[in-house]
Scaffold this motif. Structure first.
Motif, PDB file in Angstrom:
ATOM      1  N   ALA A  12       0.845  -1.203   0.000  1.00  0.00           N
ATOM      2  CA  ALA A  12       0.000   0.000   0.000  1.00  0.00           C
ATOM      3  C   ALA A  12       0.879   1.251   0.000  1.00  0.00           C
ATOM      4  CB  ALA A  12      -0.919  -0.006   1.214  1.00  0.00           C
ATOM      5  N   THR A  13       1.973   1.216   0.755  1.00  0.00           N
ATOM      6  CA  THR A  13       2.890   2.356   0.792  1.00  0.00           C
ATOM      7  C   THR A  13       3.493   2.597  -0.585  1.00  0.00           C
ATOM      8  OG1 THR A  13       3.446   1.662   3.021  1.00  0.00           O
ATOM      9  CG2 THR A  13       4.882   3.320   2.031  1.00  0.00           C
ATOM     10  N   LEU A  14       3.898   1.506  -1.250  1.00  0.00           N
ATOM     11  CA  LEU A  14       4.485   1.614  -2.580  1.00  0.00           C
ATOM     12  C   LEU A  14       3.485   2.187  -3.576  1.00  0.00           C
ATOM     13  CD1 LEU A  14       6.767   1.095  -4.587  1.00  0.00           C
ATOM     14  CD2 LEU A  14       6.085  -1.308  -4.683  1.00  0.00           C
ATOM     15  N   ARG A  15       2.242   1.687  -3.541  1.00  0.00           N
ATOM     16  CA  ARG A  15       1.211   2.202  -4.467  1.00  0.00           C
ATOM     17  C   ARG A  15       0.956   3.694  -4.221  1.00  0.00           C
ATOM     18  NH1 ARG A  15      -1.251  -2.525  -6.837  1.00  0.00           N
ATOM     19  NH2 ARG A  15      -0.780  -4.240  -5.415  1.00  0.00           N
ATOM     20  N   ALA A  16       0.930   4.077  -2.952  1.00  0.00           N
ATOM     21  CA  ALA A  16       0.696   5.490  -2.633  1.00  0.00           C
ATOM     22  C   ALA A  16       1.860   6.348  -3.111  1.00  0.00           C
ATOM     23  CB  ALA A  16       0.492   5.657  -1.127  1.00  0.00           C
ATOM     24  N   ARG A  17       3.076   5.820  -2.935  1.00  0.00           N
ATOM     25  CA  ARG A  17       4.267   6.553  -3.381  1.00  0.00           C
ATOM     26  C   ARG A  17       4.254   6.745  -4.893  1.00  0.00           C
ATOM     27  NH1 ARG A  17       9.397   3.694  -2.950  1.00  0.00           N
ATOM     28  NH2 ARG A  17      10.398   5.169  -4.356  1.00  0.00           N
ATOM     29  N   VAL A  18       3.892   5.684  -5.616  1.00  0.00           N
ATOM     30  CA  VAL A  18       3.825   5.764  -7.082  1.00  0.00           C
ATOM     31  C   VAL A  18       2.762   6.783  -7.496  1.00  0.00           C
ATOM     32  CG1 VAL A  18       3.204   4.511  -9.182  1.00  0.00           C
ATOM     33  CG2 VAL A  18       4.728   3.440  -7.510  1.00  0.00           C
ATOM     34  N   ALA A  19       1.585   6.712  -6.863  1.00  0.00           N
ATOM     35  CA  ALA A  19       0.483   7.620  -7.233  1.00  0.00           C
ATOM     36  C   ALA A  19       0.884   9.070  -6.998  1.00  0.00           C
ATOM     37  CB  ALA A  19      -0.772   7.270  -6.428  1.00  0.00           C
ATOM     38  N   GLU A  20       1.550   9.321  -5.887  1.00  0.00           N
ATOM     39  CA  GLU A  20       1.982  10.684  -5.553  1.00  0.00           C
ATOM     40  C   GLU A  20       3.006  11.173  -6.584  1.00  0.00           C
ATOM     41  OE1 GLU A  20       4.687  13.587  -4.167  1.00  0.00           O
ATOM     42  OE2 GLU A  20       5.285  11.473  -4.103  1.00  0.00           O
ATOM     43  N   ALA A  21       3.958  10.302  -6.936  1.00  0.00           N
ATOM     44  CA  ALA A  21       4.998  10.692  -7.897  1.00  0.00           C
ATOM     45  C   ALA A  21       4.405  10.888  -9.293  1.00  0.00           C
ATOM     46  CB  ALA A  21       6.118   9.655  -7.922  1.00  0.00           C
ATOM     47  N   LEU A  22       3.432  10.066  -9.665  1.00  0.00           N
ATOM     48  CA  LEU A  22       2.769  10.244 -10.964  1.00  0.00           C
ATOM     49  C   LEU A  22       2.090  11.613 -11.025  1.00  0.00           C
ATOM     50  CD1 LEU A  22       1.126   6.718 -11.510  1.00  0.00           C
ATOM     51  CD2 LEU A  22       2.877   7.750 -12.992  1.00  0.00           C
ATOM     52  N   ALA A  23       1.413  11.984  -9.958  1.00  0.00           N
ATOM     53  CA  ALA A  23       0.704  13.267  -9.927  1.00  0.00           C
ATOM     54  C   ALA A  23       1.695  14.433  -9.996  1.00  0.00           C
ATOM     55  CB  ALA A  23      -0.146  13.368  -8.665  1.00  0.00           C
ATOM     56  N   ARG A  24       2.783  14.299  -9.242  1.00  0.00           N
ATOM     57  CA  ARG A  24       3.795  15.363  -9.216  1.00  0.00           C
ATOM     58  C   ARG A  24       4.455  15.523 -10.593  1.00  0.00           C
ATOM     59  NH1 ARG A  24       8.927  15.099  -7.802  1.00  0.00           N
ATOM     60  NH2 ARG A  24       8.737  12.942  -7.108  1.00  0.00           N
ATOM     61  N   SER A  25       4.796  14.404 -11.233  1.00  0.00           N
ATOM     62  CA  SER A  25       5.419  14.479 -12.560  1.00  0.00           C
ATOM     63  C   SER A  25       4.478  15.105 -13.574  1.00  0.00           C
ATOM     64  CB  SER A  25       5.800  13.086 -13.068  1.00  0.00           C
ATOM     65  OG  SER A  25       6.621  12.462 -12.147  1.00  0.00           O
ATOM     66  N   ARG A  26       3.201  14.705 -13.496  1.00  0.00           N
ATOM     67  CA  ARG A  26       2.253  15.239 -14.466  1.00  0.00           C
ATOM     68  C   ARG A  26       2.030  16.733 -14.247  1.00  0.00           C
ATOM     69  NH1 ARG A  26      -0.620  12.446 -17.945  1.00  0.00           N
ATOM     70  NH2 ARG A  26       1.430  11.457 -18.031  1.00  0.00           N
ATOM     71  N   GLU A 115      -5.646   8.071 -16.518  1.00  0.00           N
ATOM     72  CA  GLU A 115      -6.807   7.580 -15.771  1.00  0.00           C
ATOM     73  C   GLU A 115      -6.808   6.056 -15.692  1.00  0.00           C
ATOM     74  OE1 GLU A 115     -11.132   8.427 -16.895  1.00  0.00           O
ATOM     75  OE2 GLU A 115     -10.066  10.350 -17.174  1.00  0.00           O
ATOM     76  N   LYS A 116      -6.548   5.416 -16.833  1.00  0.00           N
ATOM     77  CA  LYS A 116      -6.534   3.954 -16.882  1.00  0.00           C
ATOM     78  C   LYS A 116      -5.333   3.389 -16.119  1.00  0.00           C
ATOM     79  CE  LYS A 116      -8.852   3.944 -21.379  1.00  0.00           C
ATOM     80  NZ  LYS A 116     -10.031   3.033 -21.251  1.00  0.00           N
ATOM     81  N   VAL A 117      -4.219   4.104 -16.148  1.00  0.00           N
ATOM     82  CA  VAL A 117      -3.024   3.645 -15.432  1.00  0.00           C
ATOM     83  C   VAL A 117      -3.274   3.647 -13.922  1.00  0.00           C
ATOM     84  CG1 VAL A 117      -0.701   4.421 -14.748  1.00  0.00           C
ATOM     85  CG2 VAL A 117      -1.270   4.101 -17.164  1.00  0.00           C
ATOM     86  N   LEU A 118      -3.999   4.646 -13.431  1.00  0.00           N
ATOM     87  CA  LEU A 118      -4.296   4.688 -11.989  1.00  0.00           C
ATOM     88  C   LEU A 118      -5.155   3.494 -11.602  1.00  0.00           C
ATOM     89  CD1 LEU A 118      -4.804   8.519 -11.412  1.00  0.00           C
ATOM     90  CD2 LEU A 118      -2.798   7.105 -10.886  1.00  0.00           C
ATOM     91  N   ASP A 119      -6.010   3.059 -12.504  1.00  0.00           N
ATOM     92  CA  ASP A 119      -6.818   1.871 -12.283  1.00  0.00           C
ATOM     93  C   ASP A 119      -5.940   0.613 -12.250  1.00  0.00           C
ATOM     94  OD1 ASP A 119      -9.519   0.891 -12.025  1.00  0.00           O
ATOM     95  OD2 ASP A 119      -9.138  -0.091 -13.976  1.00  0.00           O
ATOM     96  N   VAL A 120      -4.969   0.534 -13.168  1.00  0.00           N
ATOM     97  CA  VAL A 120      -4.024  -0.595 -13.171  1.00  0.00           C
ATOM     98  C   VAL A 120      -3.225  -0.594 -11.865  1.00  0.00           C
ATOM     99  CG1 VAL A 120      -1.925  -1.521 -14.258  1.00  0.00           C
ATOM    100  CG2 VAL A 120      -3.835  -0.734 -15.690  1.00  0.00           C
ATOM    101  N   LEU A 121      -2.752   0.593 -11.476  1.00  0.00           N
ATOM    102  CA  LEU A 121      -1.941   0.705 -10.253  1.00  0.00           C
ATOM    103  C   LEU A 121      -2.693   0.184  -9.029  1.00  0.00           C
ATOM    104  CD1 LEU A 121       0.577   1.735  -8.683  1.00  0.00           C
ATOM    105  CD2 LEU A 121      -0.528   3.984  -8.604  1.00  0.00           C
ATOM    106  N   ALA A 122      -3.995   0.391  -9.004  1.00  0.00           N
ATOM    107  CA  ALA A 122      -4.780  -0.014  -7.833  1.00  0.00           C
ATOM    108  C   ALA A 122      -4.946  -1.530  -7.753  1.00  0.00           C
ATOM    109  CB  ALA A 122      -6.152   0.663  -7.881  1.00  0.00           C
ATOM    110  N   SER A 123      -4.775  -2.239  -8.881  1.00  0.00           N
ATOM    111  CA  SER A 123      -5.136  -3.656  -8.873  1.00  0.00           C
ATOM    112  C   SER A 123      -4.011  -4.628  -9.235  1.00  0.00           C
ATOM    113  CB  SER A 123      -6.302  -3.866  -9.852  1.00  0.00           C
ATOM    114  OG  SER A 123      -5.952  -3.330 -11.122  1.00  0.00           O
ATOM    115  N   VAL A 124      -2.983  -4.180  -9.946  1.00  0.00           N
ATOM    116  CA  VAL A 124      -1.996  -5.143 -10.448  1.00  0.00           C
ATOM    117  C   VAL A 124      -1.052  -5.590  -9.321  1.00  0.00           C
ATOM    118  CG1 VAL A 124      -0.166  -3.523 -11.138  1.00  0.00           C
ATOM    119  CG2 VAL A 124      -0.589  -5.542 -12.511  1.00  0.00           C
ATOM    120  N   PRO A 125      -0.671  -6.875  -9.269  1.00  0.00           N
ATOM    121  CA  PRO A 125       0.291  -7.308  -8.239  1.00  0.00           C
ATOM    122  C   PRO A 125       1.656  -6.664  -8.471  1.00  0.00           C
ATOM    123  CG  PRO A 125      -0.680  -9.205  -9.402  1.00  0.00           C
ATOM    124  CD  PRO A 125      -1.097  -7.983 -10.144  1.00  0.00           C
TER     125      PRO A 125
END
Ligand code: AVJ
Ligand code: FE
Length: 444
Positions: A12-26, A115-125
């Motif tokens: 969960a920490t890793l997914r949150a870190r990725v989501a935060e970095a994706l938002a910051r980069s964008r 948008e679709k990538v955030l969906d993948v991020l939430a579910s992919v192992p």
């Protein structure tokens, strides 16, 4: 807590870190592309650079290829545009004549992919396949977007017209620095094994024995470089390699890119702002040949890539290689001038907290530093996940640059990170520092 529960927390920490970095980069990509109008976005400001609208859709297309289709196993969003945004299919100089997505469509496309990538991020192992393990593909695509943010910033430096980007000035120097530091000879571990988002060219870690050398305590400053120019450095063939001198003549180089005479001194136009060249800040926008010529004039040489990395990572107290000059903690705003927080290199001495234990300053951030080393794979190199990221550039044509610039995001910059370019390029945020061998009898 069971191991499984611990795994879930980490996950969960890793997914949150990725989501935060994706938002910051964008946010950065958006700021760089929203700053100019549609005409400017589709125009080519230099044959060396793509139109900004190409970078924008290319960022989305790479994200679609790797995160949606490969990692996520999803249907393509726009399979019809892959070829347009394949950097190997079209040279930068030809990109403005391609039937590119117009700005509004490019924005819509990258937003749909995200948008679709955030969906993948939430579910992919985030384990199993190597691309998923530790979120590697997400880290790779994050670094890709950030590298293009730096490329887009370099394009901004080449566009004419009034300023459109704003940032606070970098911090002032905290005091005088020494001139050079001795790095005692001996082996150190170069490259990365454990760093989860290290790219293929940083791997594998391997031992390199580096003989004793001296390294400048800070990057070469504008003031130091101006002394070379004023001493006729650009008119004296003997400071230049034959290849460098041929280029200096053909391209009619007379000073760093963007410098212009202003009375007895030099002026500089940075992102549309005119001002004097700051003698205390690292010189930027010099090519490899200019850096090597300065070093020869100064009775010194450029460091090798191994020397640079040893100075940046080797901890003499433990013998261990660390992630950064200051230790293993990720960069804060006190450590280094990174991330386009300031739109200029900081004067030398501005980041005492970022110095190495031996007192080498500003290895990370400010300006990329040319090394004398040509780009090659480390012993045991394996291309991953595609040959076109690094391997096709291995060979004598490209020189390695280290350390990142004020335009580089912290995620795309670490003690092992390798950049490369042709020795004649200087539209990038490139500077250098010098090294030398010990004099006879100087060290035991
Ligand atoms: C590592 C900066 C040399 O811009 O050519 C971007 C980064 N690779 N898209 C480049 C990169 C694919 C690369 N450099
Ligand atoms: Fe790219």
């Amino acid at each position: 807590m069971t191991d499984l529960a611990a795994d879930r927390t980490d996950d969960a920490t890793l997914r949150a870190r990725v989501a935060e970095a994706l938002a910051r980069s964008r946010a950065r990509t958006t700021a760089l592309t929203d700053a100019v109008d549609d005409d400017d976005l589709t125009r080519q400001h230099s044959p060396l650079m793509s139109p900004l609208v190409w970078d924008l859709a290319h960022i989305g297309n790479q994200e679609e290829l790797w995160l949606l289709r490969d990692v996520g196993g999803r249907e393509p969003v726009r399979a019809d545009i892959d070829a347009l945004y394949d950097a190997f299919r079209h040279a930068r100089r030809d990109r403005p004549r391609l039937p590119l997505l117009p700005p509004a469509e490019a924005r819509r496309y990258t937003a749909t992919v995200r948008e679709k990538v955030l969906d993948v991020l939430a579910s992919v192992p985030l384990h199993g396949a190597p691309l998923r393990t530790g979120g590697f593909a997400f880290g790779m695509i994050l670094q890709h977007e950030q590298q293009h943010a730096e490329t887009m910033l370099a394009t901004h430096q080449l566009r004419p017209g009034a300023p459109v980007l704003a940032a606070p000035p970098p911090p002032p120097s905290a005091g005088m620095l020494g001139t050079e530091v001795c790095v005692p000879g001996g082996p150190f571990e170069m490259g990365a094994d454990a760093e989860p988002w290290a790219l293929d060219n940083e791997r594998p870690a391997h031992t390199v024995d580096v003989p004793t050398f001296f390294l400048d305590a800070h990057p070469v400053t504008n003031g130091q470089y101006a002394a070379f120019v004023d001493d006729g450095g650009y008119d004296t063939a003997r400071w230049w390699s034959p290849e460098g001198w041929a280029h200096r003549r053909e391209a009619d180089l007379r000073a760093p890119m963007h410098w212009r005479r202003d009375g007895a001194g030099w002026a500089y136009r940075r992102f549309g702002h005119d001002g004097p060249v700051d003698p205390a800040a690292p010189v930027v926008h010099v090519c490899f040949h200019e850096a090597a010529a300065y070093a020869a004039w100064a009775g010194r040489r450029l460091p090798t890539e191994a020397e640079w990395e040893k100075a940046a990572r080797h901890d003499p107290a433990t013998g261990r290689s660390r992630r950064y000059p200051w230790g293993d903690d990720p960069p804060t705003r006190a450590h280094a001038n990174l991330g386009q927080r300031h739109l200029a290199p900081a004067p030398v001495g501005a980041y005492p907290a970022g110095a190495s234990p031996a007192g080498v300053h500003q290895l990370i951030g400010d300006v990329w530093e040319w090394t004398s080393t040509t780009f090659a794979g480390y012993p045991g190199f394996a291309a991953f996940p595609y040959r076109e990221y690094s391997e096709v550039f291995f060979g004598p044509r490209y020189r390695v640059l280290r350390g990142g610039s004020f335009g580089t995001d912290a995620l795309a910059c670490r003690g092992t990170f390798r950049n490369w370019d042709l020795p004649i390029r200087r539209q990038i945020f490139s500077g250098f520092r010098c090294a030398r061998d010990p004099r006879p009898g100087e060290v035991r």
